[in-house]
Design a protein around this motif. Structure first.
Motif, short mmCIF file in Angstrom:
data_model
loop_
_atom_site.label_atom_id
_atom_site.label_comp_id
_atom_site.label_asym_id
_atom_site.label_seq_id
_atom_site.Cartn_x
_atom_site.Cartn_y
_atom_site.Cartn_z
N PRO A 90 -0.88 -3.32 15.87
CA PRO A 90 -0.36 -1.95 15.89
C PRO A 90 -0.05 -1.37 14.53
O PRO A 90 0.01 -0.15 14.37
CB PRO A 90 0.92 -2.08 16.72
N PHE A 91 0.15 -2.21 13.52
CA PHE A 91 0.54 -1.73 12.20
C PHE A 91 -0.49 -2.06 11.13
O PHE A 91 -0.21 -1.93 9.94
CB PHE A 91 1.90 -2.34 11.80
N GLY A 92 -1.66 -2.51 11.52
CA GLY A 92 -2.66 -2.93 10.55
C GLY A 92 -2.28 -4.27 9.95
O GLY A 92 -1.48 -5.01 10.50
N LYS A 93 -2.87 -4.60 8.83
CA LYS A 93 -2.61 -5.89 8.18
C LYS A 93 -1.16 -5.94 7.71
O LYS A 93 -0.69 -5.04 7.04
CB LYS A 93 -3.57 -6.09 7.02
N ARG A 94 -0.49 -7.04 8.06
CA ARG A 94 0.93 -7.19 7.70
C ARG A 94 1.09 -7.62 6.26
O ARG A 94 0.38 -8.50 5.77
CB ARG A 94 1.60 -8.23 8.59
N ALA A 95 2.05 -7.02 5.59
CA ALA A 95 2.38 -7.42 4.22
C ALA A 95 3.22 -8.69 4.25
O ALA A 95 3.92 -8.96 5.23
CB ALA A 95 3.16 -6.30 3.54
N ALA A 96 3.15 -9.45 3.18
CA ALA A 96 3.96 -10.67 3.08
C ALA A 96 5.44 -10.30 3.20
O ALA A 96 5.88 -9.26 2.72
CB ALA A 96 3.70 -11.35 1.74
N ASP A 125 12.59 -0.81 9.92
CA ASP A 125 12.01 -1.10 11.23
C ASP A 125 10.97 -0.06 11.65
O ASP A 125 11.16 1.13 11.45
CB ASP A 125 13.11 -1.10 12.31
N ASP A 126 9.91 -0.57 12.26
CA ASP A 126 8.91 0.31 12.86
C ASP A 126 8.56 -0.25 14.23
O ASP A 126 8.70 -1.45 14.48
CB ASP A 126 7.65 0.40 11.99
N PHE A 127 8.12 0.61 15.13
CA PHE A 127 7.87 0.22 16.51
C PHE A 127 6.56 0.79 17.02
O PHE A 127 6.10 1.84 16.56
CB PHE A 127 9.01 0.71 17.41
N HIS A 128 5.99 0.09 17.97
CA HIS A 128 4.77 0.52 18.63
C HIS A 128 4.83 0.04 20.08
O HIS A 128 5.18 -1.11 20.33
CB HIS A 128 3.55 -0.09 17.93
N VAL A 129 4.53 0.94 20.99
CA VAL A 129 4.54 0.59 22.41
C VAL A 129 3.09 0.50 22.88
O VAL A 129 2.28 1.39 22.62
CB VAL A 129 5.30 1.65 23.23
N HIS A 130 2.79 -0.61 23.56
CA HIS A 130 1.43 -0.82 24.07
C HIS A 130 1.54 -1.55 25.41
O HIS A 130 1.89 -2.73 25.45
CB HIS A 130 0.62 -1.65 23.07
N GLY A 131 1.27 -0.82 26.49
CA GLY A 131 1.35 -1.42 27.82
C GLY A 131 2.76 -1.85 28.16
O GLY A 131 3.70 -1.06 28.10
N ARG A 132 2.94 -3.14 28.46
CA ARG A 132 4.26 -3.69 28.81
C ARG A 132 4.93 -4.34 27.61
O ARG A 132 5.92 -5.05 27.78
CB ARG A 132 4.12 -4.72 29.94
N GLN A 169 8.16 -4.22 13.97
CA GLN A 169 7.88 -4.71 12.62
C GLN A 169 9.13 -4.50 11.77
O GLN A 169 9.67 -3.40 11.71
CB GLN A 169 6.70 -3.95 12.01
N ASN A 170 9.55 -5.57 11.12
CA ASN A 170 10.74 -5.54 10.29
C ASN A 170 10.30 -5.85 8.87
O ASN A 170 9.78 -6.93 8.60
CB ASN A 170 11.75 -6.57 10.80
N THR A 171 10.53 -4.90 7.96
CA THR A 171 10.04 -5.07 6.58
C THR A 171 11.11 -5.57 5.62
O THR A 171 10.86 -5.70 4.45
CB THR A 171 9.47 -3.75 6.03
N GLY A 172 12.28 -5.83 6.14
CA GLY A 172 13.35 -6.38 5.30
C GLY A 172 13.87 -7.64 5.95
O GLY A 172 13.19 -8.30 6.73
N ARG A 173 15.09 -7.98 5.64
CA ARG A 173 15.74 -9.09 6.32
C ARG A 173 16.17 -8.60 7.70
O ARG A 173 16.56 -7.43 7.86
CB ARG A 173 16.96 -9.56 5.53
N SER A 174 16.10 -9.47 8.68
CA SER A 174 16.48 -9.05 10.02
C SER A 174 17.95 -8.60 10.05
O SER A 174 18.32 -7.74 10.85
CB SER A 174 16.22 -10.14 11.04
N SER A 175 18.77 -9.12 9.14
CA SER A 175 20.17 -8.70 9.08
C SER A 175 20.30 -7.25 8.60
O SER A 175 21.35 -6.63 8.79
CB SER A 175 20.97 -9.64 8.18
#
Length: 177
Positions: free
Chosen positions: A90-96, A125-132, A137-143
């Motif tokens: 959903p977001f293309g190639k993920r960055a490290a 944070d970014d989000f994508h909805v697809h079906g169920r 996508q979290n681009t920082g620390r989850s905290s």
């Protein structure tokens, strides 16, 4: 017999510690065949001749409530569905350093639900909805994120459980037909 992959919520989080052999025994005792667990986060793979997934989920939830003493939301997908989730980009190639998580939902997300989830987008944070599924996508620390499984359930008014895409990809590689 068809193979199913169950994603269980509330296994080995929030003080609910469950050994995988206990989960396997519960599923075996319920009459499922070829029961396996995959890592200790509540992923159970099993064979069943039953085709009604919603009824199967409900019956497993009742069995787990009885066997574990608390509610365990259950989300079943076929190996083909898990493979499709794993390969969806959903977001293309993920960055490290970028985390990608998949929220498994009980049903398809409505357009209003989709809008609710997308309203949580931030620089982190970014989000994508697809079906169920909802992809997070979290681009920082989850905290650094203000988003969580509970936040999503409140926004969508439905149950869900998240898995890291690495777990989903490994399940797909191991069980896809």
């Amino acid at each position: 017999m068809a193979k199913h992959i169950a994603f269980l919520r509330a296994i080995n989080v929030g003080g609910h510690n469950v050994k995988m052999d206990v989960l396997r025994d519960l599923f075996d005792g319920a009459g499922f065949a070829q029961v396996e667990t995959f890592i200790a986060s509540g992923n159970v793979i099993f064979d069943s001749s039953r085709r009604d997934t919603a009824k199967l989920e409900s019956d497993i939830e009742k069995m787990l409530r009885s066997g574990l003493g608390y509610e365990v939301s259950t989300f079943i997908r076929s190996p083909a569905e898990v493979a499709a989730v794993a390969t969806h980009e959903p977001f293309g190639k993920r960055a490290a350093g970028t985390g990608l998580y998949v929220g498994f939902m009980a049903g398809r997300v409505s357009s209003a639900g989709r809008d609710s989830i997308l309203a949580f987008r931030t620089d982190v944070d970014d989000f994508h909805v697809h079906g169920r599924e909802v992809y997070w996508q979290n681009t920082g620390r989850s905290s650094d994120s203000k988003f969580s499984n509970a936040t999503m359930e409140r926004a969508l008014k439905c149950r869900a459980t998240f898995r890291n895409i690495t777990t989903v990809t490994k399940l797909a590689a191991k069980y896809a037909i």
